[in-house]
Design an enzyme around this catalytic site. Structure first.
Site, PDB file in Angstrom:
ATOM      1  NE  ARG A   2      88.076 142.819  99.286  1.00  0.00           N
ATOM      2  CZ  ARG A   2      87.022 143.235  99.991  1.00  0.00           C
ATOM      3  NH1 ARG A   2      86.920 144.475 100.327  1.00  0.00           N
ATOM      4  NH2 ARG A   2      86.070 142.393 100.365  1.00  0.00           N
ATOM      5  CB  THR A   3      88.618 139.061  93.478  1.00  0.00           C
ATOM      6  OG1 THR A   3      89.183 138.925  94.777  1.00  0.00           O
ATOM      7  CG2 THR A   3      89.452 138.296  92.476  1.00  0.00           C
ATOM      8  CE  LYS A  57      67.973 128.091  83.074  1.00  0.00           C
ATOM      9  NZ  LYS A  57      68.151 128.497  81.672  1.00  0.00           N
ATOM     10  NE  ARG A  93      86.627 134.648  94.784  1.00  0.00           N
ATOM     11  CZ  ARG A  93      86.843 135.654  95.622  1.00  0.00           C
ATOM     12  NH1 ARG A  93      85.857 136.074  96.410  1.00  0.00           N
ATOM     13  NH2 ARG A  93      88.022 136.243  95.698  1.00  0.00           N
ATOM     14  CG  HIS A 108      92.636 134.654  96.028  1.00  0.00           C
ATOM     15  ND1 HIS A 108      92.574 135.234  94.774  1.00  0.00           N
ATOM     16  CD2 HIS A 108      91.772 135.366  96.814  1.00  0.00           C
ATOM     17  CE1 HIS A 108      91.712 136.249  94.799  1.00  0.00           C
ATOM     18  NE2 HIS A 108      91.214 136.346  96.030  1.00  0.00           N
TER      19      HIS A 108
END
Ligand code: CP
Length: 304
Positions: free
Chosen positions: A51-52, A80, A101, A129
């Site tokens: 969703r986000t 890496k 995120r 959030h």
């Protein structure tokens, strides 16, 4: 035109919140506006999301901008050994805004300190959030006709749940009463309870999820027990099925009760609840699109 990051809901005043909700309402009326033409958003997702990420990307596309980024950090040079700082500095060369995120608490704040490009925190570990909170507030106001003086019952993983931590702060401007329902392993942390006490917010704690509590509730905020936050799989197994909301538990609930969930769900809301008109979690996720259009304009200082 003032640019700013959105790393935590506590940086938003009541006026900021109400402005973003007003603008989200305007985007719900007309989501397609070319306010981001010529601009690029980067979406950097070091943790999974449906969703986000997709609603932020849809929001930026509907605003006429373009999107770059990754949804799987293993395809980026962080695999890496590139540091978060170097990743942010590189992406700042390409993008006008970064939606990020990350599994580490504080990662978005750190990113906002190493670049002048606005950072939108799309979730940092168990911490915050904020865009979810703004869409939750939008959904609460839309369903209740107000934000003030509501009783909100939070159920499930209140220890690691960043959405409930953010929502407490977001609701603190509006005189809420909270019921916290969690097993002892996943109780609301002291930090959030101290926050409530400092702001004269009433709360009670429960380990049983009863109809008596549901029947006193305006917003029932269900959450998932998050397997990915547990270091001990045995502890996860002990609590994963602890609360399941079933349709027959809603028989005597208030007419205005609405059931919210940030999603994804696993099994904490039975499928027989989906057809109950009080179930609002799918529309809640839809509201995320309009709210995120408003957030993007807000951090980039674009007037609507
Ligand atoms: N609510 C939420 O953050 O959902 P995603 O993990 O799918 O983005």
């Amino acid at each position: 035109m003032t640019k700013k990051s959105l790393v935590s809901i506590d940086q938003c005043s009541k006026e900021d919140i109400l402005r973003i909700l007003r603008n989200a309402e305007s985007f719900e009326e007309n989501p397609n506006r070319k306010l981001m033409e010529g601009k690029i958003a980067a979406t950097l997702f070091f943790e999974p999301s449906t969703r986000t990420r997709l609603s932020f990307e849809t929001a930026f596309n509907r605003l006429g901008g373009k999107v770059v980024g990754f949804s799987d950090a293993s395809t980026s040079s962080s695999s890496k050994g590139e540091t978060l700082k170097d990743t942010i500095l590189m992406v700042s060369n390409y993008a006008d805004v970064i939606v990020m995120r990350h599994f580490l608490e504080g990662a978005a704040r750190y990113a906002s300190e190493v670049t002048g490009v606005p950072i939108i925190n799309a979730g940092d570990g168990a911490n915050q959030h904020p865009s979810q909170t703004l869409l939750d507030l939008y959904s609460i106001r839309k369903t209740q006709g107000k934000l003030d003086d509501l009783t909100i019952t939070m159920v499930g993983d209140l220890k690691y749940g960043r959405t409930v931590h953010s929502l407490i702060v977001g609701m603190s401007h509006f005189n809420p009463t909270f019921h916290f329902v969690a097993p002892k392993e996943l109780r609301m942390p002291q930090e959030q309870k101290h926050f409530c006490e400092k702001h004269n917010i009433k709360y009670t704690e429960h380990s049983d999820f009863t109809e008596e509590i549901i029947n006193q509730t305006d917003i029932l905020y269900m959450t998932r027990v998050q397997r990915e936050r547990f270091t001990d799989p045995v502890e996860y197994e002990q609590v994963k099925n602890v609360y399941i909301l079933r349709n027959n538990m809603l028989t005597n609930s208030r007419d205005n009760l609405r059931i919210l969930h940030p999603l994804p769900r696993v099994n904490e809301i039975a499928y027989d609840v989906d057809d109950n008109p009080k179930a609002y979690y799918i529309q809640q996720a839809h509201n995320g699109l309009f709210t995120r259009e408003a957030i993007i304009c807000d951090v980039l200082g674009v007037e609507i």
